[in-house]
Design a protein around this motif. Structure first.
Motif, short mmCIF file in Angstrom:
data_model
loop_
_atom_site.label_atom_id
_atom_site.label_comp_id
_atom_site.label_asym_id
_atom_site.label_seq_id
_atom_site.Cartn_x
_atom_site.Cartn_y
_atom_site.Cartn_z
N SER A 160 24.33 0.56 -71.58
CA SER A 160 25.51 1.07 -72.27
C SER A 160 26.78 0.78 -71.49
N LEU A 161 27.86 0.70 -72.22
CA LEU A 161 29.19 0.60 -71.66
C LEU A 161 30.15 1.32 -72.60
N ARG A 162 31.28 1.79 -72.07
CA ARG A 162 32.32 2.35 -72.92
C ARG A 162 33.61 1.59 -72.68
N LEU A 163 34.11 1.01 -73.74
CA LEU A 163 35.37 0.28 -73.68
C LEU A 163 36.52 1.19 -74.09
N SER A 164 37.68 0.94 -73.51
CA SER A 164 38.89 1.69 -73.84
C SER A 164 40.00 0.73 -74.25
N CYS A 165 40.87 1.21 -75.10
CA CYS A 165 42.05 0.45 -75.52
C CYS A 165 43.25 1.38 -75.42
N ALA A 166 44.11 1.12 -74.46
CA ALA A 166 45.32 1.91 -74.30
C ALA A 166 46.44 1.27 -75.09
N ALA A 167 47.04 2.06 -75.98
CA ALA A 167 48.04 1.52 -76.90
C ALA A 167 49.42 2.10 -76.60
N SER A 168 50.43 1.29 -76.82
CA SER A 168 51.82 1.76 -76.66
C SER A 168 52.74 0.89 -77.52
N GLY A 169 53.94 1.41 -77.75
CA GLY A 169 54.94 0.63 -78.49
C GLY A 169 54.91 0.83 -79.99
N PHE A 170 54.05 1.72 -80.48
CA PHE A 170 54.01 2.01 -81.92
C PHE A 170 53.42 3.40 -82.10
N ASN A 171 53.47 3.87 -83.33
CA ASN A 171 52.97 5.20 -83.64
C ASN A 171 51.45 5.13 -83.77
N PHE A 172 50.78 5.29 -82.64
CA PHE A 172 49.32 5.13 -82.59
C PHE A 172 48.61 6.09 -83.53
N SER A 173 49.04 7.31 -83.59
CA SER A 173 48.32 8.33 -84.38
C SER A 173 48.35 8.04 -85.87
N SER A 174 49.23 7.14 -86.31
CA SER A 174 49.30 6.78 -87.73
C SER A 174 48.67 5.42 -88.01
N ALA A 175 48.13 4.79 -87.00
CA ALA A 175 47.66 3.42 -87.14
C ALA A 175 46.16 3.30 -87.33
N TYR A 176 45.79 2.48 -88.28
CA TYR A 176 44.41 2.01 -88.43
C TYR A 176 44.17 1.06 -87.26
N MET A 177 43.02 1.19 -86.61
CA MET A 177 42.75 0.38 -85.42
C MET A 177 41.38 -0.30 -85.52
N SER A 178 41.24 -1.38 -84.79
CA SER A 178 40.00 -2.15 -84.87
C SER A 178 39.61 -2.72 -83.51
N TRP A 179 38.34 -3.06 -83.43
CA TRP A 179 37.79 -3.83 -82.31
C TRP A 179 37.21 -5.13 -82.86
N GLY A 180 37.37 -6.16 -82.08
CA GLY A 180 36.74 -7.43 -82.39
C GLY A 180 36.21 -8.04 -81.11
N ARG A 181 35.54 -9.16 -81.22
CA ARG A 181 35.02 -9.81 -80.03
C ARG A 181 34.92 -11.32 -80.23
N GLN A 182 34.79 -12.00 -79.10
CA GLN A 182 34.59 -13.45 -79.13
C GLN A 182 33.53 -13.80 -78.12
N ALA A 183 32.39 -14.25 -78.61
CA ALA A 183 31.31 -14.69 -77.74
C ALA A 183 31.61 -16.09 -77.21
N PRO A 184 31.02 -16.45 -76.09
CA PRO A 184 31.27 -17.79 -75.52
C PRO A 184 30.99 -18.89 -76.53
N GLY A 185 31.94 -19.76 -76.74
CA GLY A 185 31.76 -20.89 -77.64
C GLY A 185 31.79 -20.57 -79.12
N LYS A 186 32.14 -19.33 -79.46
CA LYS A 186 32.14 -18.92 -80.86
C LYS A 186 33.51 -18.41 -81.28
N GLY A 187 33.68 -18.19 -82.54
CA GLY A 187 34.94 -17.68 -83.06
C GLY A 187 35.06 -16.18 -82.93
#
Length: 118
Positions: free
Chosen positions: A17-44
């Motif tokens: 297991s791991l836990r990732l964090s995303c610290a956000a600033s510069g916008f109204n975070f509490s009103s924002a829809y948020m997402s995670w994405g990823r890119q594997a080696p050699g892939k999109g």
């Protein structure tokens, strides 16, 4: 200016297991829809998960559903991604995004590297 800083990646064994964090600033975070994405080696870029502004609706790609959990702390402008039952194929750089995760454009942040290996 929108800023997103991902952290928490590292090396994990299969099944770990791991836990990732995303610290956000510069916008109204509490009103924002948020997402995670990823890119594997050699892939999109690949969408992984999203969460609505209140945190009461979450969405997952089929490849991670049941293993990953997205959450957010609106008081501290942080979004999380809990990664459980990790597999080799989860190895990737993980990025967070304000709004939906656009697989056609370069992510804003630097990402955090997750490596799953025994």
């Amino acid at each position: 200016e929108v800023q997103l800083v991902e952290s928490g990646g590292g090396l994990a064994q299969p099944g770990g297991s791991l836990r990732l964090s995303c610290a956000a600033s510069g916008f109204n975070f509490s009103s924002a829809y948020m997402s995670w994405g990823r890119q594997a080696p050699g892939k999109g870029l690949e969408w992984v998960s999203s969460i609505n502004s209140d945190g009461d609706s979450t969405y997952y790609a089929g490849s991670v559903k049941g293993r990953f959990t997205i959450s957010r702390d609106n008081a501290n402008n942080i979004m999380y991604l809990q990664l459980n039952s990790l597999k080799d194929e989860d190895t990737a750089t993980y990025y967070c995004a304000k709004g939906t995760f656009n697989v056609r454009s370069r992510p804003l942040g630097q990402g955090t590297q997750v490596t799953v290996s025994s």
